[in-house]
Write an enzyme that holds these catalytic residues in place. Structure first.
Site, PDB file in Angstrom:
ATOM      1  N   ALA A  11       0.806  -1.224   0.000  1.00  0.00           N
ATOM      2  CA  ALA A  11       0.000   0.000   0.000  1.00  0.00           C
ATOM      3  C   ALA A  11       0.838   1.273   0.000  1.00  0.00           C
ATOM      4  O   ALA A  11       0.327   2.359  -0.248  1.00  0.00           O
ATOM      5  CB  ALA A  11      -0.932  -0.004   1.202  1.00  0.00           C
ATOM      6  N   ARG A  16      10.952   6.945  -0.960  1.00  0.00           N
ATOM      7  CA  ARG A  16      12.401   6.963  -1.235  1.00  0.00           C
ATOM      8  C   ARG A  16      12.739   6.646  -2.689  1.00  0.00           C
ATOM      9  O   ARG A  16      13.857   6.865  -3.133  1.00  0.00           O
ATOM     10  CB  ARG A  16      13.103   5.973  -0.279  1.00  0.00           C
ATOM     11  CG  ARG A  16      13.095   6.430   1.164  1.00  0.00           C
ATOM     12  CD  ARG A  16      13.456   5.312   2.135  1.00  0.00           C
ATOM     13  NE  ARG A  16      12.319   4.419   2.417  1.00  0.00           N
ATOM     14  CZ  ARG A  16      12.350   3.389   3.260  1.00  0.00           C
ATOM     15  NH1 ARG A  16      13.488   3.099   3.883  1.00  0.00           N
ATOM     16  NH2 ARG A  16      11.284   2.639   3.456  1.00  0.00           N
ATOM     17  N   ARG A 333       8.786  -4.725 -37.022  1.00  0.00           N
ATOM     18  CA  ARG A 333       7.792  -4.061 -36.161  1.00  0.00           C
ATOM     19  C   ARG A 333       6.613  -5.003 -35.901  1.00  0.00           C
ATOM     20  O   ARG A 333       6.502  -6.056 -36.516  1.00  0.00           O
ATOM     21  CB  ARG A 333       7.376  -2.750 -36.811  1.00  0.00           C
ATOM     22  CG  ARG A 333       8.519  -1.715 -36.732  1.00  0.00           C
ATOM     23  CD  ARG A 333       8.247  -0.503 -37.579  1.00  0.00           C
ATOM     24  NE  ARG A 333       6.953   0.078 -37.277  1.00  0.00           N
ATOM     25  CZ  ARG A 333       6.288   0.884 -38.098  1.00  0.00           C
ATOM     26  NH1 ARG A 333       6.800   1.190 -39.282  1.00  0.00           N
ATOM     27  NH2 ARG A 333       5.120   1.374 -37.742  1.00  0.00           N
ATOM     28  N   TYR A 387       0.800   4.163 -47.562  1.00  0.00           N
ATOM     29  CA  TYR A 387       0.112   5.215 -46.803  1.00  0.00           C
ATOM     30  C   TYR A 387      -0.064   6.446 -47.669  1.00  0.00           C
ATOM     31  O   TYR A 387       0.903   6.929 -48.276  1.00  0.00           O
ATOM     32  CB  TYR A 387       0.977   5.531 -45.573  1.00  0.00           C
ATOM     33  CG  TYR A 387       0.384   6.495 -44.594  1.00  0.00           C
ATOM     34  CD1 TYR A 387      -0.916   6.330 -44.116  1.00  0.00           C
ATOM     35  CD2 TYR A 387       1.127   7.572 -44.110  1.00  0.00           C
ATOM     36  CE1 TYR A 387      -1.450   7.212 -43.192  1.00  0.00           C
ATOM     37  CE2 TYR A 387       0.605   8.454 -43.182  1.00  0.00           C
ATOM     38  CZ  TYR A 387      -0.692   8.275 -42.725  1.00  0.00           C
ATOM     39  OH  TYR A 387      -1.213   9.146 -41.812  1.00  0.00           O
ATOM     40  N   ALA A 423      13.645  -2.982 -62.483  1.00  0.00           N
ATOM     41  CA  ALA A 423      14.201  -2.067 -61.485  1.00  0.00           C
ATOM     42  C   ALA A 423      13.701  -0.646 -61.731  1.00  0.00           C
ATOM     43  O   ALA A 423      13.502  -0.230 -62.869  1.00  0.00           O
ATOM     44  CB  ALA A 423      15.726  -2.105 -61.554  1.00  0.00           C
TER      45      ALA A 423
HETATM   46  C1  UD1 Z   1      10.139  -3.032   6.874  1.00  0.00           C
HETATM   47  C2  UD1 Z   1      10.199  -3.546   8.329  1.00  0.00           C
HETATM   48  C3  UD1 Z   1      11.663  -3.770   8.684  1.00  0.00           C
HETATM   49  C4  UD1 Z   1      12.309  -4.730   7.693  1.00  0.00           C
HETATM   50  C5  UD1 Z   1      12.102  -4.261   6.256  1.00  0.00           C
HETATM   51  C6  UD1 Z   1      12.533  -5.364   5.289  1.00  0.00           C
HETATM   52  C7  UD1 Z   1       8.321  -2.534   9.519  1.00  0.00           C
HETATM   53  C8  UD1 Z   1       7.914  -1.483  10.477  1.00  0.00           C
HETATM   54  N1  UD1 Z   1       9.630  -2.556   9.221  1.00  0.00           N
HETATM   55  O1  UD1 Z   1      10.796  -1.760   6.858  1.00  0.00           O
HETATM   56  O2  UD1 Z   1      11.761  -4.291   9.998  1.00  0.00           O
HETATM   57  O3  UD1 Z   1      13.683  -4.849   7.983  1.00  0.00           O
HETATM   58  O4  UD1 Z   1      10.728  -3.980   5.984  1.00  0.00           O
HETATM   59  O5  UD1 Z   1      12.494  -4.974   3.954  1.00  0.00           O
HETATM   60  O6  UD1 Z   1       7.517  -3.326   9.083  1.00  0.00           O
HETATM   61  N2  UD1 Z   1       3.307  -0.840   3.611  1.00  0.00           N
HETATM   62  C9  UD1 Z   1       1.931  -0.822   3.582  1.00  0.00           C
HETATM   63  N3  UD1 Z   1       1.270   0.012   4.417  1.00  0.00           N
HETATM   64  C10 UD1 Z   1       1.907   0.810   5.303  1.00  0.00           C
HETATM   65  C11 UD1 Z   1       3.329   0.791   5.329  1.00  0.00           C
HETATM   66  C12 UD1 Z   1       3.992  -0.054   4.464  1.00  0.00           C
HETATM   67  O7  UD1 Z   1       1.303  -1.549   2.816  1.00  0.00           O
HETATM   68  O8  UD1 Z   1       1.221   1.527   6.035  1.00  0.00           O
HETATM   69  C13 UD1 Z   1       4.016  -1.758   2.685  1.00  0.00           C
HETATM   70  C14 UD1 Z   1       4.926  -1.038   1.702  1.00  0.00           C
HETATM   71  O9  UD1 Z   1       4.238  -0.769   0.487  1.00  0.00           O
HETATM   72  C15 UD1 Z   1       6.051  -2.058   1.489  1.00  0.00           C
HETATM   73  C16 UD1 Z   1       6.061  -2.845   2.789  1.00  0.00           C
HETATM   74  O10 UD1 Z   1       4.854  -2.589   3.446  1.00  0.00           O
HETATM   75  O11 UD1 Z   1       5.797  -2.931   0.425  1.00  0.00           O
HETATM   76  C17 UD1 Z   1       7.232  -2.465   3.688  1.00  0.00           C
HETATM   77  O12 UD1 Z   1       7.153  -1.071   3.965  1.00  0.00           O
HETATM   78  P1  UD1 Z   1       8.455  -0.170   3.984  1.00  0.00           P
HETATM   79  O13 UD1 Z   1       8.046   1.228   4.281  1.00  0.00           O
HETATM   80  O14 UD1 Z   1       9.269  -0.408   2.790  1.00  0.00           O
HETATM   81  O15 UD1 Z   1       9.178  -0.758   5.270  1.00  0.00           O
HETATM   82  P2  UD1 Z   1      10.721  -0.728   5.614  1.00  0.00           P
HETATM   83  O16 UD1 Z   1      11.069   0.608   6.153  1.00  0.00           O
HETATM   84  O17 UD1 Z   1      11.511  -1.231   4.476  1.00  0.00           O
HETATM   85 CA    CA Z   2      11.051  -1.857   2.420  1.00  0.00          CA
END
Ligand code: UD1
Ligand code: CA
Length: 456
Positions: A11, A16, A333, A387, A423
């Site tokens: 979600a 980053r 193509r 064309y 030709a």
């Molecule tokens: C997370 C873990 C961390 C781990 C790392 C591994 C947590 C708090 N931390 O950190 O311990 O080492 O993954 O890669 O879980 N997401 C949601 N909803 C939210 C927040 C995030 O669906 O509210 C999803 C993001 O889209 C993503 C995943 O969860 O696919 C991980 O979120 P991200 O923010 O990347 O967590 P990290 O900081 O990498």
């Molecule tokens: Ca992550």
């Protein structure tokens, strides 16, 4: 057999990444990250897959289609909050739940399976997949108690300097007893540096309740790479590329320089085919046996027969027969179909055309919207004039035709079987079978005329 569920966290916006595209949709070797995750989960045979969507929800759903069910996390309050959105679907069920982040495309099905088995054997309520990282910066650190048991996960932003020295990291993949998970989630708070509900806090909660909490350490840190920014994306691409290339090499494909050879996850390549440096193969391309795919060729969603050579050329959504030669520097193509023993030479462009067996277009031609029979020879520089500025028209060239160099075939037009075009002709009307067509100004020689040109 207990029920097995999987929840994918997808979600987040992925701040980053600094991108308009939502993080989990960024492709790795041509396939969106989250689709790699779903495909891997599918191959461990889970009963239900639920993906938590938020940012880009519609696009993520469109990408994964029927492979998953979906729940919406309208506001991204953290990974624990994300899982809670699945409660209406999974909350009451008995079973084991695998949780995987949508941004970890490299975790193999085998590793997920091993995690399951470890979880079952330990009789644990929660098992976390961990790895030892050379550079753990950015990951949650796994803190163990004096007995070596997992006690707590601490996020990078909450960690003390001492805790930051820990190199065992949370990969973001877990197995939970489903009911225990949803019960524990209710107790997670957001009293931390990011003000988020952290899923890893569930580990500590269960541990303090006296439940069995376990860690499964994978020895392959590479697999656990979480893609948070473009640098990690390039690392994921490199690792996935190496994995795909290795699979093909072990299956009997020669790859001269794997570092510069890009093959999509879905491509199929036959034995003894050689891929020379700089080749890029995308989509569900199928290449037969004993082919040579020459330097810098780019092949997208195409089918290539056996013993065919594609030399420094571009082939898009097309079909190429066996023992056919394309290039160097040809461009097929979309919707082009070449038969067997065909030759397409340098600087030839083919678009939405069918070319029969043994047909040759050896140099500098444009063949568009054409149906060309067997054993036709199209001379250097000839083109189909398809064309008129508004509409496209079809050219039909029947079997055994010889088209002389630099001819224009003004479509719509049919060139009958066995005919011969002189030709330099501009053909605007049908040429009957076996006819000789010549359509150009007659040559006139004005004798001794050059000196007159220069008269003062
Ligand atoms: C997370 C873990 C961390 C781990 C790392 C591994 C947590 C708090 N931390 O950190 O311990 O080492 O993954 O890669 O879980 N997401 C949601 N909803 C939210 C927040 C995030 O669906 O509210 C999803 C993001 O889209 C993503 C995943 O969860 O696919 C991980 O979120 P991200 O923010 O990347 O967590 P990290 O900081 O990498
Ligand atoms: Ca992550």
């Amino acid at each position: 057999m207990t029920n097995i569920f999987a929840v994918i966290l997808a979600a987040g916006q992925g701040t980053r990444m600094k991108s308009k595209l939502y993080k989990v949709l960024h492709p790795v070797c041509g396939k969106p990250m989250v689709e790699h995750v779903v495909d891997h989960i599918q191959s461990v045979n889970v009963d239900r897959i639920v993906t938590v969507v938020g940012h880009g929800a519609e696009l993520v759903k469109e990408t994964l289609g029927e492979k998953s069910e979906y729940v919406l996390q309208a506001e991204q309050l953290g990974t624990a909050h994300a899982i809670q959105q699945a409660e209406p679907i999974l909350g009451k069920l008995e079973g084991t739940t695998l949780v995987v982040c949508g941004d970890t495309p490299l975790i193999r099905p085998e590793t997920m399976q091993a995690l399951f088995e470890h979880h079952a054997k330990q009789n644990a309520k929660a098992t976390i997949l961990t790895a030892v990282a050379e550079n753990p910066t950015g990951y949650g650190r796994v803190l163990r108690d004096t007995d070596g048991k997992v006690a707590q996960i601490v996020e990078q932003k909450d960690a003390t300097e001492q805790q930051k020295l820990v190199t065992e990291i949370n990969t973001g993949t877990y197995c939970f007893d489903n009911k225990a998970l949803f019960e524990a989630l209710k107790l997670v708070n957001n009293h931390n540096a990011q003000g988020e509900y952290y899923l890893p806090d569930v580990i500590e909660i269960l541990q303090q309740q006296g439940e069995i909490v376990s860690a499964f350490v994978t020895d392959s840190f590479d697999e656990t790479l979480g893609v948070n920014d473009r640098f990690a994306l390039s690392q994921a691409e490199q690792l996935m590329r190496a994995r795909i290339n290795e699979k093909h090499m072990r299956n009997g494909v020669t790859i001269i320089n794997p570092a510069t050879t890009h093959i999509s996850t879905d491509a199929v390549i036959g034995r003894d085919t050689v891929l020379q440096p700089g080749v890029m193969i995308e989509g569900a391309t199928v290449i037969g046996e004993d082919c040579i795919i020459g330097p810098n060729s780019h092949i997208v969603a195409s089918k290539i027969g056996d013993r065919t050579t594609i030399h420094s050329s571009v082939v898009l959504n097309s079909t190429v027969g066996s023992e056919t030669a394309v290039g160097p520097f040809a461009h097929l193509r979309p919707n082009s179909t070449l038969g067997d023993h065909v030759k397409i030479g340098n600087f030839v462009e083919v678009k939405k055309s069918v070319l029969g067996d043994h047909t040759k277009v050896s140099h500098l031609s444009y063949i568009g919207d054409a149906e060309v029979g067997n054993n036709v020879n199209i001379g250097c520089g000839s083109i189909t004039v398809n064309y008129d500025g508004r509409n496209k028209f079809k050219t039909t060239i029947e079997d055994n035709v010889f088209v002389g160099c630099n001819s224009n075939l003004v479509a719509p037009v049919t060139i009958g079987a066995g005919s011969f075009i002189a030709a330099g002709s501009t053909i605007t009307k049908e040429v009957p079978a076996d006819a000789f067509a010549i359509a150009r100004a007659r040559q006139e020689n004005k004798l001794d005329y050059v000196s007159k040109l220069y008269l003062k």
